[in-house]
Design a protein around this motif. Structure first.
Motif, mmCIF file in Angstrom:
data_model
loop_
_atom_site.group_PDB
_atom_site.id
_atom_site.type_symbol
_atom_site.label_atom_id
_atom_site.label_comp_id
_atom_site.label_asym_id
_atom_site.label_seq_id
_atom_site.Cartn_x
_atom_site.Cartn_y
_atom_site.Cartn_z
ATOM 1 N N THR A 68 1.055 -1.034 -0.092
ATOM 2 C CA THR A 68 -0.213 -0.347 0.039
ATOM 3 C C THR A 68 1.336 0.902 0.348
ATOM 4 O OG1 THR A 68 -1.044 -1.224 1.374
ATOM 5 C CG2 THR A 68 -1.795 0.896 0.932
ATOM 6 N N PHE A 69 2.109 1.073 0.931
ATOM 7 C CA PHE A 69 2.925 2.459 1.065
ATOM 8 C C PHE A 69 3.486 2.703 -0.298
ATOM 9 C CE2 PHE A 69 6.385 5.106 2.100
ATOM 10 C CZ PHE A 69 6.068 5.799 2.838
ATOM 11 N N ILE A 70 3.562 1.493 -1.322
ATOM 12 C CA ILE A 70 4.412 1.410 -2.556
ATOM 13 C C ILE A 70 3.302 1.760 -3.667
ATOM 14 C CG2 ILE A 70 5.516 -0.157 -4.141
ATOM 15 C CD1 ILE A 70 6.605 -1.612 -2.352
ATOM 16 N N LYS A 71 2.286 1.874 -3.095
ATOM 17 C CA LYS A 71 1.231 2.548 -4.291
ATOM 18 C C LYS A 71 1.564 4.160 -4.250
ATOM 19 C CE LYS A 71 -1.493 -1.806 -4.588
ATOM 20 N NZ LYS A 71 -2.654 -2.719 -4.613
ATOM 21 N N GLY A 72 1.563 4.735 -3.191
ATOM 22 C CA GLY A 72 1.456 5.700 -2.889
ATOM 23 C C GLY A 72 -0.058 6.309 -2.192
ATOM 24 N N GLU A 73 -0.523 4.649 -1.339
ATOM 25 C CA GLU A 73 -1.452 5.593 -0.368
ATOM 26 C C GLU A 73 -1.279 5.345 0.799
ATOM 27 O OE1 GLU A 73 -4.488 2.369 -1.713
ATOM 28 O OE2 GLU A 73 -4.556 2.743 -3.279
ATOM 29 N N ILE A 74 -0.399 6.436 1.749
ATOM 30 C CA ILE A 74 0.433 6.307 1.848
ATOM 31 C C ILE A 74 -0.367 6.304 4.032
ATOM 32 C CG2 ILE A 74 2.640 7.598 4.186
ATOM 33 C CD1 ILE A 74 3.537 6.985 1.293
ATOM 34 N N ASP A 75 -1.462 7.515 4.432
ATOM 35 C CA ASP A 75 -2.085 7.399 5.065
ATOM 36 C C ASP A 75 -2.929 5.760 5.288
ATOM 37 O OD1 ASP A 75 -1.312 9.740 5.412
ATOM 38 O OD2 ASP A 75 -2.902 10.320 4.398
ATOM 39 N N LYS A 76 -3.348 4.869 4.746
ATOM 40 C CA LYS A 76 -3.525 3.452 4.543
ATOM 41 C C LYS A 76 -2.754 2.951 5.132
ATOM 42 C CE LYS A 76 -7.505 3.588 1.115
ATOM 43 N NZ LYS A 76 -8.064 3.272 0.280
ATOM 44 N N LEU A 101 7.039 3.620 9.904
ATOM 45 C CA LEU A 101 6.531 4.663 10.014
ATOM 46 C C LEU A 101 7.178 5.872 10.709
ATOM 47 C CD1 LEU A 101 4.073 2.813 12.830
ATOM 48 C CD2 LEU A 101 3.791 4.241 11.285
ATOM 49 N N LEU A 102 8.738 6.050 11.575
ATOM 50 C CA LEU A 102 9.583 6.453 11.605
ATOM 51 C C LEU A 102 10.448 7.637 10.536
ATOM 52 C CD1 LEU A 102 12.009 4.837 14.338
ATOM 53 C CD2 LEU A 102 10.549 6.684 14.953
ATOM 54 N N ASN A 103 10.221 6.709 9.696
ATOM 55 C CA ASN A 103 11.253 7.176 8.379
ATOM 56 C C ASN A 103 9.932 8.320 7.517
ATOM 57 O OD1 ASN A 103 13.590 6.118 7.781
ATOM 58 N ND2 ASN A 103 12.605 4.267 7.113
ATOM 59 N N ASP A 104 8.664 7.875 7.831
ATOM 60 C CA ASP A 104 7.155 8.598 7.785
ATOM 61 C C ASP A 104 7.590 10.066 8.136
ATOM 62 O OD1 ASP A 104 4.421 9.201 5.846
ATOM 63 O OD2 ASP A 104 3.676 8.827 7.684
ATOM 64 N N ALA A 105 7.967 10.179 9.916
ATOM 65 C CA ALA A 105 7.429 11.337 10.411
ATOM 66 C C ALA A 105 8.338 11.670 10.486
ATOM 67 C CB ALA A 105 7.516 10.598 11.923
ATOM 68 N N ILE A 106 10.512 11.281 9.753
ATOM 69 C CA ILE A 106 11.484 12.040 9.703
ATOM 70 C C ILE A 106 11.079 12.670 8.326
ATOM 71 C CG2 ILE A 106 12.943 11.888 9.428
ATOM 72 C CD1 ILE A 106 13.777 9.381 11.521
#
Length: 217
Positions: A68-76, A101-106
């Motif tokens: 899901t992350f790779i598809k760009g649906e980050i929030d999901k 989660l840490l990488n996204d927050a950074i």
């Protein structure tokens, strides 16, 4: 041929007879022991099965989150990673979720979320087996503490990161973080000693070497 007296006093036969008699006399006790053994073995098998199911479920959810992350649906994806981290602590999937989660927050410069993730998962972080992942999280903790002026605490995290990265290419980077905090504390002699030691390392990266030489100058 054996004589009748020898048959009567056959030690193997005598032991078998004694064993049968003992079982007859203590069958209630033996039955209880047998039942306890069955329960113990069944319980161990059941919990091992639950552990396998837990690991498999965590891995499946983390895999879905990653796709899901790779598809760009980050929030999901974030919701799925949070679920893995909360419901399946101590698994490899939970470690993977923690990193995402840490990488996204950074990436978002969301320092409050970074702080919350780390504070809520301190015990899990210390139990991460992969030294590269654990060291990188110690580095993040050090950066956070340095950002709010806790230089001594930041230094302790950088040292933790360096200590579990011997022979690792990242070790020099953590040493440079240590040097930066030492310079901030005015401990120039200690910083110089480490810098000179780093320069003796063979096959050091070009950028790191330039940084060391600039600090020494």
């Amino acid at each position: 041929k054996m004589r009748k007296e020898e048959i009567r006093h056959d030690p193997v036969r005598d032991n078998i007879v004694k064993g049968v008699e003992y079982i007859k006399d203590n069958q209630n006790t033996i039955l209880k022991i047998f039942v306890v053994l069955v329960i113990v073995i069944t319980s161990i098998s059941y919990y091992n099965h639950l552990g396998s199911v837990k690991v498999e479920n965590a891995s499946n959810i983390a895999g879905l989150a990653q796709n899901t992350f790779i598809k760009g649906e980050i929030d999901k994806a974030i919701v799925k990673f949070e679920r893995v981290l909360d419901d399946y602590p101590g698994t490899l999937a939970a470690t993977q979720a923690l990193v995402y989660l840490l990488n996204d927050a950074i990436r978002k410069d969301d320092y409050e979320t970074i702080s919350n993730i780390i504070s809520n998962n301190k015990s899990s972080i210390n139990n991460i087996e992969d030294p590269i992942v654990r060291a990188s999280i110690y580095k993040i903790q050090g950066d956070m503490e340095l950002g709010v002026g806790n230089i001594a605490v930041a230094l302790s995290y950088y040292r933790k990161a360096e200590n579990i990265s011997p022979g690792n290419v990242n070790q020099v980077k953590y040493q440079l973080d240590i040097i930066s905090t030492l310079l901030a504390q005015g401990k120039y002699i200690k910083a110089k000693t480490i810098l000179e030691h780093i320069l003796e390392i063979e096959n050091m990266g070009y950028n790191e070497k330039n940084q060391v030489e600039e600090m020494l100058a």
